[in-house]
Design an enzyme around this catalytic site. Sequence first.
Site, PDB file in Angstrom:
ATOM      1  N   HIS A   1     -16.780  42.274 -20.627  1.00 26.56           N
ATOM      2  CA  HIS A   1     -16.120  41.450 -19.615  1.00 26.56           C
ATOM      3  C   HIS A   1     -17.060  41.017 -18.483  1.00 26.56           C
ATOM      4  CE1 HIS A   1     -12.900  39.685 -17.479  1.00 26.56           C
ATOM      5  NE2 HIS A   1     -11.939  40.487 -17.869  1.00 26.56           N
TER       6      HIS A   1
ATOM      7  N   LYS B   1       8.481  28.449 -23.539  1.00 24.11           N
ATOM      8  CA  LYS B   1       8.177  27.503 -22.465  1.00 24.11           C
ATOM      9  C   LYS B   1       9.203  26.360 -22.364  1.00 24.11           C
ATOM     10  CE  LYS B   1       4.640  24.651 -22.891  1.00 24.11           C
ATOM     11  NZ  LYS B   1       3.249  24.181 -23.002  1.00 24.11           N
TER      12      LYS B   1
ATOM     13  N   LEU C   1      11.808  25.676 -14.037  1.00 24.53           N
ATOM     14  CA  LEU C   1      11.132  26.853 -13.482  1.00 24.53           C
ATOM     15  C   LEU C   1       9.742  26.961 -14.080  1.00 24.53           C
ATOM     16  CD1 LEU C   1      14.098  29.394 -13.650  1.00 24.53           C
ATOM     17  CD2 LEU C   1      13.138  28.376 -11.572  1.00 24.53           C
ATOM     18  N   HIS C   2       8.825  27.626 -13.350  1.00 29.82           N
ATOM     19  CA  HIS C   2       7.452  27.759 -13.849  1.00 29.82           C
ATOM     20  C   HIS C   2       7.385  28.904 -14.868  1.00 29.82           C
ATOM     21  CE1 HIS C   2       3.201  28.134 -14.198  1.00 29.82           C
ATOM     22  NE2 HIS C   2       2.954  27.261 -13.237  1.00 29.82           N
TER      23      HIS C   2
ATOM     24  N   ASP D   1       4.995  30.732 -16.152  1.00 29.99           N
ATOM     25  CA  ASP D   1       4.190  31.907 -15.807  1.00 29.99           C
ATOM     26  C   ASP D   1       4.919  32.787 -14.791  1.00 29.99           C
ATOM     27  OD1 ASP D   1       1.912  33.638 -15.639  1.00 29.99           O
ATOM     28  OD2 ASP D   1       1.446  32.694 -13.724  1.00 29.99           O
TER      29      ASP D   1
ATOM     30  N   TYR E   1      -1.360  43.130 -10.097  1.00 33.03           N
ATOM     31  CA  TYR E   1      -2.474  42.183 -10.026  1.00 33.03           C
ATOM     32  C   TYR E   1      -2.215  41.098 -11.061  1.00 33.03           C
ATOM     33  CZ  TYR E   1      -7.204  40.549 -11.364  1.00 33.03           C
ATOM     34  OH  TYR E   1      -8.307  39.798 -11.664  1.00 33.03           O
TER      35      TYR E   1
ATOM     36  N   THR F   1      -4.243  37.604 -12.451  1.00 34.76           N
ATOM     37  CA  THR F   1      -5.473  36.843 -12.318  1.00 34.76           C
ATOM     38  C   THR F   1      -5.181  35.427 -11.846  1.00 34.76           C
ATOM     39  OG1 THR F   1      -6.251  38.059 -14.239  1.00 34.76           O
ATOM     40  CG2 THR F   1      -7.550  36.169 -13.556  1.00 34.76           C
TER      41      THR F   1
END
Length: 612
Positions: free
Chosen positions: A327, A406, A414-415, A417, A439, A441
């Site tokens: 990473h 989706k 609505l979004h 994600d 968290y 990203t």
Amino acid sequence: MANQLSQSLPEQTFQYQNSLPPLPVPSLQSSLSKYLDAVRPFASEKDFKATKETVRKFQAGVGQELHKKLLQRAKTKKNWLEEWWLDTAYLELRIPSQLNVNFGGPAPYLEHCWPPAEGTYLQRASIITWHTLQYWNLLRTERLAPQKAGKTPLDMDQFRMLFCTCKVPGVKKDTIRNYFKTEREGPCPSHLVVMCRGRIFTFDALCDGEILTPPEILRQLSYVKERCDSEPEGDGVAVLTSEERTRWAKAREHLISIDPHNNTILETIQSSLFVISLDEVKPYSTPENYSNMTAEALTGNPTIRWGDKSYNSVVFSDGTFGSNCDHAPYDAMVLVSMCWYLDQQLKATEGKWKGSDAVRLVSFPEELVFTMDEKVIGDISHAKKQYIESAQDLQVVCYAFTAFGKSTIKQKKLHPDTFVQLAMQLAYYRLHKKPGSCYETAMTRKFYHGRTETMRPCTQEAVNWCKTMMDPTCNDGVRRKAMLQAFSRHNNLMAEAQEGQGFDRHLLGLYLIAKEEGRPTPELFMDPLYTKSGGGGNFVLSSSLVGYTTVLGAVAPMVHHGYGFFYRIRDDRIVISMSAWKSCHETDAPSLFSSFSSCLHEMLHLATTSQL
């Protein structure tokens, strides 16, 4: 005419690099106020009062001095964070990177032209390797289109790290060696490394400057396979890359001291395009359940991957594929972009090679054999033992939620994600009866050499909504209103983070300036709430939207009592890979998945009632 001409010329991969704006430094006031908002859900009244006072003192005193110094640094560097982030997030870490830091995942080809099948894997491997080499060639010739967010070009620098790149361990800090060059810059290594049954081989992917065809690659892979099947297993030196970093650095120094030829072999592996890992397992998976392949990609046989390599292409013997990547040099989006390209190429050609079957007489792969002594053999067996113990402790599941995706979420305006993120918050809240520091990203590639910023989805609004969902006295109207507030807050914070206006990287910068100047650690960072809310890499939920494609991967949780939660969103489904540590009895990935599935249904119900 000139204008028409410039429009018809294809854009070059790296053409916008020098015109990208520098990474901004947010104002101290805004970062600290966002920080206070972020810790609020984890604080009692009394704790929050104390933290507010700590922040006030920081802002009036040492924080201001550190911020001024950060602004000075930002004047001299186009990206003030870049080196710091690489060091702090990756190169200075001493924990083994292969299980804790690397990302791995399953290839999606089994969903169309390549379902698991006996006796196909070398032939398929030669085709997928050929397509991968075509992608390398696109980068070499700078013909890969630069990515954009709308019309805004994104930083493409990380794409230079996909091939011919390797991390090298150091006693105190690792380094990244990158041997890739574009055609304009000069010659670039063109050899591949193949690992099989603890042995290591190499061959050149070019013959007379032309990329080998799939039949030619097949001949090379078959040669390796036949030799490995008919001869004893190799030493498995690759397992050393899975060791604690300082231990591996010392073992590597010792390996080089025995025989300079060992250093030549290490250089060959480090500079190679990528590693092809011929694995003997058959991790049966389906489009609805990728758990076996995901677990195998992340925690499989350590003697046939080079854990520090930026790309290990894992070939399973049932004709399915996976990858395992370091990473440090790049974020997952780079690999996702390539794997999505591979998936589309395979679909377009039905997974077949339609070119010539003629095979040029290319020299057979050469085996790379290390000179060993008792100490190296001892180091290898120690590394194997610690890897297997940790690998057995990692729980990895990867399931598809197929009720909707989706399309349905977007119909509700609505979004997608944010929809998944809030469902994850609620699923955790239900299971653990408390909010989980989280968290997500956020990508900062609009800026020069930008990588990521932290977006913290566990907002006060999200927690308030979770409480209404747990409270039997709240009706749908109250719940829906709270949910929409949580959506709106999440969307705003994500948009700010992508504009370089998050606060986590800024606070890290202030912390590092204090550290570099030998100052005592500011009180702000010693505050229990700093850690409890996830600061310093202590997030209980470590999550990322891997995209809207067919490509997914996973990473281990950030903390022992945490989860890794990674997902991709398709029109008709949401595929999630989750990780947890088995030795932590509080966490369980399958339970989180089933809680998450019911939360998605409940949210859709709320979104639907709102349209009545």
